[in-house]
Enzyme design. Structure first.
Site, PDB file in Angstrom:
ATOM      1  CG  HIS A  64      -1.898  -1.129   1.231  1.00  0.00           C
ATOM      2  ND1 HIS A  64      -2.185  -1.884   2.350  1.00  0.00           N
ATOM      3  CD2 HIS A  64      -2.663  -1.643   0.224  1.00  0.00           C
ATOM      4  CE1 HIS A  64      -3.077  -2.798   2.046  1.00  0.00           C
ATOM      5  NE2 HIS A  64      -3.385  -2.687   0.761  1.00  0.00           N
ATOM      6  CD  GLU A  67      -0.449   0.385   4.547  1.00  0.00           C
ATOM      7  OE1 GLU A  67       0.306  -0.610   4.609  1.00  0.00           O
ATOM      8  OE2 GLU A  67      -1.694   0.291   4.501  1.00  0.00           O
ATOM      9  CD  GLU A 225      -1.523  -3.770   8.918  1.00  0.00           C
ATOM     10  OE1 GLU A 225      -1.239  -2.564   9.024  1.00  0.00           O
ATOM     11  OE2 GLU A 225      -1.942  -4.292   7.872  1.00  0.00           O
TER      12      GLU A 225
END
Length: 345
Positions: A64, A67, A225
């Protein structure tokens, strides 16, 4: 004898964003360390004094494009390896994912790249992301082919992300679905050292990058994450020091210390489904943190004749997102589990 580090490796991120191609696709940094350019955003480092390496690593970021902290961490690690500040063991591929989205500080341009792997790009109309997914799959297959020098070769894939919202557990991981043990004890221990507070065990196949590598070559794969998504230049990389240090230990072949903590384990039990454009309603506020808990009987999403109602005494939501396209999940529902990640699920 140590040679001059090629200019394009001194800032591989800028090289990638500028679409620069090295004059030569491979070379040596010293008598024992070499590199190979496998395509835009993909650089391989390997030891030439090791006849048969049994350790191969894929460290990816930017799947992504907005990010950015993991991208900057990878750029820093590439610089350190090229300068031989880190003495690596094994083959290490760094890969920046959605390069065009990185340039525009967007999550994606046409489609979510992390839903298009394992051939799912063939099921979609052609877009920038479907073409990039195919390109990345080809890079990974080439890397695996060149790295599989013996039947003992093991692969580890860390796909690093940051989230669009806050989280009750600031750093967490998603383990892709596997039949049998989902992760090795070594990687579970690695997560503890990296400050990963929770791990989600996926219950079914997916179009994610980590699922692709886990199925292709039985890689010990994780989607990580690591915090909040911010634009380039606004990240405090010191806040990611435990993760960066743990990656250095991993790729240098050092012994992974026994972790003082192990991540809390959750299993994914369901998804919030978006079926239509016009009728879908996600009954979760945009500011709700990942891992927010909801009691039994709470309705969280509706869409025509569909509704999601919490059926366990407590369920937590992860990645709620009302802006996904129809046909994609608008969130994951998880419950705490007593399954250990290295035990068959």
């Amino acid at each position: 004898m140590h040679q001059t580090v090629p200019a394009f490796l001194q800032d591989f991120l800028q090289t990638t964003l500028s679409s620069l191609t090295p004059e030569c696709p491979e070379g040596a940094i010293s008598g024992t360390l070499s590199w190979k350019w496998l395509g835009h955003g993909a650089i391989l480092f390997y030891r030439t004094n090791i006849q048969s390496s049994t350790n191969s690593y894929i460290i990816s970021s930017g799947i992504h494009g907005n990010e950015t902290a993991p991208i900057e961490i990878c750029n820093q690690l590439i610089q350190e390896i090229a300068q031989e500040s880190i003495s690596i063991q094994g083959n290490i591929l760094f890969l920046f994912g959605n390069i065009e989205a990185m340039r525009q500080n967007k999550r994606f341009i046409d489609d979510d790249l992390n839903r298009l792997f394992s051939g799912k790009h063939h099921e979609m109309p052609q877009s920038k992301e479907t073409m990039r997914a195919l390109e990345i799959e080809n890079i990974i297959q080439r890397f695996i082919h060149d790295s599989s020098q013996s039947s003992e070769t093991t692969f580890v894939h860390l796909d690093m992300h940051t989230a669009i919202r806050g989280s009750f557990y600031k750093r967490f991981a998603i383990a892709p679905f596997k039949i049998g043990p989902m992760l090795s004890k070594t990687l579970v221990n690695w997560m503890g050292n990296a400050g990963i507070e929770a791990v989600l065990l996926n219950a079914k196949p997916a179009g994610t990058f980590s699922y692709f590598t886990s199925q292709l070559v039985n890689a010990d794969a994780l989607t990580l994450e690591l915090g909040k998504a911010l634009p380039f230049g606004e990240n405090n990389l010191e806040a990611f020091s435990s993760v960066t240090l743990a990656i250095r230990q991993l790729i240098s072949g050092g012994e992974i210390p026994v972790a003082s903590m192990t991540p809390k384990v959750f299993k994914i039990i369901n998804e919030l489904e978006r079926k239509t454009d016009s009728d879908f309603r996600l009954l979760i506020d945009d500011e709700v943190e990942n891992f927010t808990a909801y009691p039994k009987g709470t309705i969280l999403a509706t869409d025509k004749d569909y509704q999601y109602c919490v059926t366990h005494e407590e369920e937590r939501v992860v990645f709620p997102n009302r802006h996904v396209k129809p046909g994609l999940r608008a969130g994951l529902m998880v419950i705490e589990s007593d399954i250990e990640p290295h035990i068959a699920s």
